[in-house]
Scaffold this motif. Structure first.
Motif, short mmCIF file in Angstrom:
data_model
loop_
_atom_site.label_atom_id
_atom_site.label_comp_id
_atom_site.label_asym_id
_atom_site.label_seq_id
_atom_site.Cartn_x
_atom_site.Cartn_y
_atom_site.Cartn_z
N PRO A 37 0.80 -1.24 0.01
CA PRO A 37 -0.12 -0.09 0.08
C PRO A 37 0.98 1.24 0.04
O PRO A 37 2.16 1.27 0.39
N TYR A 38 0.13 2.48 -0.17
CA TYR A 38 1.03 3.64 -0.17
C TYR A 38 0.95 4.06 1.23
O TYR A 38 0.02 3.89 1.94
N TYR A 39 2.34 4.15 1.88
CA TYR A 39 2.41 4.65 3.17
C TYR A 39 2.05 6.17 3.34
O TYR A 39 3.15 6.94 2.93
N LEU A 40 1.13 6.56 3.44
CA LEU A 40 0.64 7.79 3.54
C LEU A 40 0.94 8.78 4.85
O LEU A 40 0.42 9.67 5.11
N VAL A 41 2.13 8.26 5.30
CA VAL A 41 2.62 9.15 6.36
C VAL A 41 3.84 10.35 6.02
O VAL A 41 4.03 11.08 6.67
N ASP A 43 4.55 12.90 2.83
CA ASP A 43 4.15 13.85 1.97
C ASP A 43 4.38 13.51 0.34
O ASP A 43 3.77 13.44 -0.54
N SER A 44 5.51 12.87 0.17
CA SER A 44 6.05 12.21 -1.16
C SER A 44 5.08 10.98 -1.62
O SER A 44 4.96 11.08 -2.63
N MET A 45 4.73 10.16 -0.49
CA MET A 45 3.77 9.11 -0.81
C MET A 45 2.56 9.55 -1.13
O MET A 45 1.75 8.91 -1.83
N LYS A 46 2.02 10.49 -0.51
CA LYS A 46 0.86 10.97 -0.61
C LYS A 46 0.63 11.56 -2.10
O LYS A 46 -0.26 11.53 -2.68
N LEU A 47 1.83 12.44 -2.48
CA LEU A 47 2.00 12.87 -3.96
C LEU A 47 1.90 11.65 -5.02
O LEU A 47 1.21 11.85 -5.90
N GLU A 48 2.54 10.72 -4.63
CA GLU A 48 2.60 9.63 -5.48
C GLU A 48 1.16 9.09 -5.85
O GLU A 48 0.73 8.73 -6.94
N LEU A 49 0.21 8.77 -4.70
CA LEU A 49 -1.07 8.32 -4.86
C LEU A 49 -1.90 9.49 -5.62
O LEU A 49 -2.62 8.71 -6.65
N ALA A 50 -1.57 10.54 -5.43
CA ALA A 50 -2.41 11.69 -6.04
C ALA A 50 -1.87 11.68 -7.33
O ALA A 50 -2.74 11.95 -8.31
N ASP A 95 -10.73 5.30 4.43
CA ASP A 95 -11.22 6.86 4.66
C ASP A 95 -9.90 7.69 4.40
O ASP A 95 -9.91 8.87 3.82
N GLN A 96 -8.64 7.48 4.89
CA GLN A 96 -7.47 8.14 4.73
C GLN A 96 -7.12 8.48 3.18
O GLN A 96 -6.89 9.42 2.66
N TYR A 97 -7.32 7.06 2.48
CA TYR A 97 -7.21 7.41 0.97
C TYR A 97 -8.03 8.21 0.32
O TYR A 97 -7.71 9.08 -0.40
N SER A 98 -9.24 8.23 0.66
CA SER A 98 -10.30 8.84 0.24
C SER A 98 -10.28 10.31 0.39
O SER A 98 -10.44 11.28 -0.46
#
Length: 166
Positions: A37-41, A43-50, A95-98
């Motif tokens: 999974p994307y580890y959303l801890v 910001d760079s991984m959050k950017l990857e998902l987006a 919920d975090q992904y959404s």
């Protein structure tokens, strides 16, 4: 040799718990596989998902499947699924992904469905499909509205356009 499956076929096998039938599948413009999974801890991984989700929406749609490892075919540089690696359900927060997709992509996307699939032998182990329908012409483009600096921190607002191409 890699096999070709459609998004519908991949979702069919996931829904039936037949994860092994996906092994050997080649990635293409509509199929992407991630080993975890994307580890959303960060910001760079959050950017990857987006980026990954908006790129599919700006193209023809598709699915990102989490929990399948890939290898590169040395003959033609195509990535293909070489194994299934379900992960603990507690490592995934729907919920975090959404919320992240809602906050990081504009306009807001109604074309994303996130589906966890349990391992038949162990319901606490899952794989996840992030299904992205192509956005309508009126909705596009979908833009990522964050900038992440080289240290991996969000630094202001900057819009980025991403599109998945072969």
């Amino acid at each position: 040799m890699a096999i070709r499956l459609t998004v519908a076929e991949v979702l069919y096998f996931l829904g039936r718990g037949e994860f092994d039938k996906i092994v050997g599948t080649a990635e293409d413009e509509q199929l992407e596989f991630k080993g975890s999974p994307y580890y959303l801890v960060s910001d760079s991984m959050k950017l990857e998902l987006a980026k990954d989700v908006s790129a599919l929406a700006n193209a023809d749609g598709g699915v990102i499947v989490l929990g399948f490892t890939t290898s590169k075919d040395p003959d033609n540089s195509i990535e293909f699924v070489d194994g299934c690696r379900p992960f603990d359900r507690k490592l995934f927060d729907l919920d975090q992904y959404s919320k992240l997709l809602e906050e990081w992509i504009c306009p807001k996307m109604s074309s994303v469905t996130i589906l966890p699939f349990s391992l038949p032998a162990d319901p606490e182990k899952i794989v996840v499909a992030v299904v992205v329908r192509a956005g309508s012409t009126e909705e596009k483009p979908f833009l990522v509205n964050r900038m992440v600096d080289p240290e991996g921190k969000v630094r202001g607002t900057q819009f980025g356009f991403y599109e998945r191409v072969r």
